[in-house]
Design a protein around this motif. Structure first.
Motif, PDB file in Angstrom:
ATOM      1  N   GLY A 184       0.768  -0.828   0.333  1.00 32.15           N
ATOM      2  CA  GLY A 184       0.071   0.011   0.393  1.00 32.15           C
ATOM      3  C   GLY A 184       0.844   1.547   0.033  1.00 32.15           C
ATOM      4  O   GLY A 184       1.466   1.577  -0.634  1.00 32.15           O
ATOM      5  N   GLU A 185       0.221   2.302   1.299  1.00 27.63           N
ATOM      6  CA  GLU A 185       0.942   3.181   0.421  1.00 27.63           C
ATOM      7  C   GLU A 185       2.416   3.273   0.936  1.00 27.63           C
ATOM      8  O   GLU A 185       3.565   4.084   0.279  1.00 27.63           O
ATOM      9  N   TYR A 186       3.190   2.198   2.484  1.00 29.56           N
ATOM     10  CA  TYR A 186       4.325   2.225   1.999  1.00 29.56           C
ATOM     11  C   TYR A 186       5.442   1.954   0.743  1.00 29.56           C
ATOM     12  O   TYR A 186       6.231   2.787   0.539  1.00 29.56           O
ATOM     13  N   SER A 187       4.819   1.208  -0.766  1.00 31.52           N
ATOM     14  CA  SER A 187       5.841   1.205  -1.973  1.00 31.52           C
ATOM     15  C   SER A 187       5.320   2.628  -2.719  1.00 31.52           C
ATOM     16  O   SER A 187       6.677   3.167  -2.973  1.00 31.52           O
ATOM     17  N   TYR A 188       4.389   3.247  -2.156  1.00 34.17           N
ATOM     18  CA  TYR A 188       4.232   4.249  -3.134  1.00 34.17           C
ATOM     19  C   TYR A 188       4.944   5.363  -2.474  1.00 34.17           C
ATOM     20  O   TYR A 188       5.429   6.891  -3.704  1.00 34.17           O
ATOM     21  N   LEU A 189       5.304   5.264  -1.015  1.00 35.70           N
ATOM     22  CA  LEU A 189       5.744   6.519  -0.036  1.00 35.70           C
ATOM     23  C   LEU A 189       7.199   6.756  -0.603  1.00 35.70           C
ATOM     24  O   LEU A 189       8.571   7.463  -1.169  1.00 35.70           O
ATOM     25  N   THR A 190       7.709   5.006  -0.715  1.00 35.48           N
ATOM     26  CA  THR A 190       9.395   4.903  -1.388  1.00 35.48           C
ATOM     27  C   THR A 190       9.787   5.808  -3.025  1.00 35.48           C
ATOM     28  O   THR A 190      10.580   6.007  -3.222  1.00 35.48           O
ATOM     29  N   GLU A 191       8.437   4.928  -3.600  1.00 35.92           N
ATOM     30  CA  GLU A 191       8.685   5.499  -5.592  1.00 35.92           C
ATOM     31  C   GLU A 191       8.666   6.715  -5.385  1.00 35.92           C
ATOM     32  O   GLU A 191      10.456   7.801  -6.261  1.00 35.92           O
TER      33      GLU A 191
END
Length: 496
Positions: free
Chosen positions: A105-112
């Motif tokens: 979820g948000e974790y992957s999007y914030l990383t990118e």
């Protein structure tokens, strides 16, 4: 790879030798890679969204939404507006989930979008507080409804509700550790059960309205006196009931045909929940005044006593089913966030290991369950909801901002779903309002404590993630190996 992983994989491979030639020919099937399998289809995806969103919120939150919004009319408008906001937010997540097909979820999007640090602060806050406290809130609601029939005329003792909540956490975690398919079947069953009881409430309410019980709705805006901060708190409690609209993004890697099924599940599931919520509240007001609803210890049960007697017992029974389904969905997705964080090195590595036999992220699920048991000790649900929403909407706003940023910085990414840029901009503004309005209206130290906790993750980020100090690896290696052998888990295999 750890020595324990190699040893376990060898044993697994050797276990398949020694068969006769006939068995070998018969059993020639592709060997599963040691990764989480794509076992979640469209129906299970819809049930995960609907089943997680419809928990205890619609049976508890009506009082809080009415209290802060000030009257029946604004209350119904808040419920409808929350449904629109949840749908817009989920559409943003549909673009993100089909563009970045990673779980978390948000974790992957914030990383990118922003790099390692914001993603770490999100995983730190969510894995340690938000997900387990949400799990605890839902199971405490389950325990209250399940134990109330055994204490006629009085409130169940806190010790009873806490122990029952802990038992529910243990059973739900066990189911999720045993099998992804079993957890999906459980979710599907309880989703059908909660849709059934909502249908019963709505039909009963429509019958009451048809009989002329419309006085509570005819002057719905009389006495409206809500403040800006009060409306913000009304949205907090309403949106807590809608929380779960982003759950499918946590398991993107386990979703069949994510570019098709993710947006489709969102477009079916969230409008369905929105319609259910508004109609259920209309049904409540067909038999209760605003004052009666606020004084009711359990709104849905009071409605059942007045309308469905002598079958009113089905309401608390199906509310129990509803909370179990929501808790199961929360547990299912929370384990994936801890799993992805561990895989990326932002949590201890053991959390990223999966069961060699059952293909479930057992260590991450168990860790979430243990943390949830700690959070059942303070049993003030409303306080937990307010601060849970404050922190959660900080990250919802950042995720919507990430979508805007990647429109300019990651133009090369394929976007099967693309929402108008005004939608994430609106979500950023709404998030800012929901975070700032209650603080400005009524400043409290708890908001400061929450902020301090989020940034306290930097004390661990610098030495253990950024610097990667050697002594911590030496300390964790034997612990990881013993836990690995105890739980029979291995690191996930890398796949293309």
């Amino acid at each position: 790879m750890d020595e324990g992983s190699i040893m376990m994989r060898k044993e697994s491979q050797n276990g398949s030798t020694g068969h006769s030639a006939d068995c070998q020919t018969k059993d020639k099937q592709p060997v599963k890679a040691t990764v989480l399998q794509k076992d979640v289809g469209l129906l299970s995806g819809i049930c995960l969204i609907v089943g997680t969103m419809i928990g205890s919120g619609i049976f508890i939150s009506p009082k809080a939404v009415l209290l802060y919004s000030g009257a029946v009319g604004p209350c119904l408008l808040v419920w409808a507006a929350c449904g629109v906001l949840a749908t817009l937010g989920a559409l943003c997540y549909a673009e993100l989930g089909t563009m970045i097909t990673k779980s978390g979820g948000e974790y992957s999007y914030l990383t990118e979008a922003f790099g390692s640090l914001p993603a770490y602060l999100y995983s730190w806050t969510t894995v340690m507080v938000l997900k387990p406290s949400g799990f605890a809130i839902i199971t405490l609601s389950f325990a209250e409804y399940a134990s109330t029939p055994f204490y006629h005329g009085c409130t169940p003792p806190p010790l009873v509700t806490k122990c029952l909540s802990a038992v529910a956490i243990f059973l739900i975690v066990s189911v999720n550790c045993l099998s992804v398919k079993l957890a999906s079947y459980v979710q599907n069953f309880f989703t059908v059960a909660k849709l059934f009881i909502i249908l019963v409430i709505v039909v009963a309410g429509m019958v009451m309205l048809a009989r002329g019980n419309t006085e509570n709705l005819s002057n719905a805006f009389d006495g409206t006196s809500a403040s800006v901060g009060g409306i913000g708190l009304a949205f907090y409690n309403g949106l807590w009931a809608y929380d779960g609209w982003n759950q499918l993004n946590f398991i993107t890697e386990e979703l069949k045909q994510p570019s098709r099924n993710l947006p489709l599940a969102i477009l079916i599931g969230i409008p369905l929940v929105s319609v259910c919520y508004v109609l259920v509240n209309v049904a409540y007001f067909s038999v209760m005044t605003a004052t009666e609803l606020l004084l009711s210890p359990a709104v849905a049960v009071t409605f059942g006593d007045r309308v469905l007697s002598p079958l009113s017992w089905i309401i608390p029974l199906f509310v129990v089913f509803s909370t179990i389904g929501s808790a199961n969905g929360s547990c299912f997705t929370a384990g994936r966030l801890a799993y992805v964080s561990g895989r990326e090195g932002h949590m201890v590595k053991i959390l990223s290991y999966i069961s060699l036999k059952r293909y479930t992220p057992a260590p991450a699920l168990i860790f979430n369950g243990i943390m949830a048991i700690f959070y059942i000790i303070p049993a003030d649900i409303n306080t937990l909801i307010n601060y849970f929403s404050f922190a959660q909407w900080v990250f919802y706003g950042l995720t919507a901002l990430a979508l805007i940023v990647m429109r300019f910085t990651r133009k090369e990414l394929h976007r099967p779903v693309k929402v108008p840029i005004v939608v994430p901009c609106l979500m950023v503004l709404v998030s800012c309002y929901l975070v700032l309005a209650p603080i400005i209206d009524k400043p409290e130290l708890e908001y400061l404590y929450c902020t301090v906790f989020i940034f306290s993750g930097l004390l661990l980020y610098y030495p253990f993630v950024y610097r990667k100090v050697n002594w911590s690896r030496k300390l964790m290696r034997p612990i990881t190996m013993h836990l690995q052998l105890l739980m029979e888990v291995v690191p996930p295999e890398k796949t293309d």
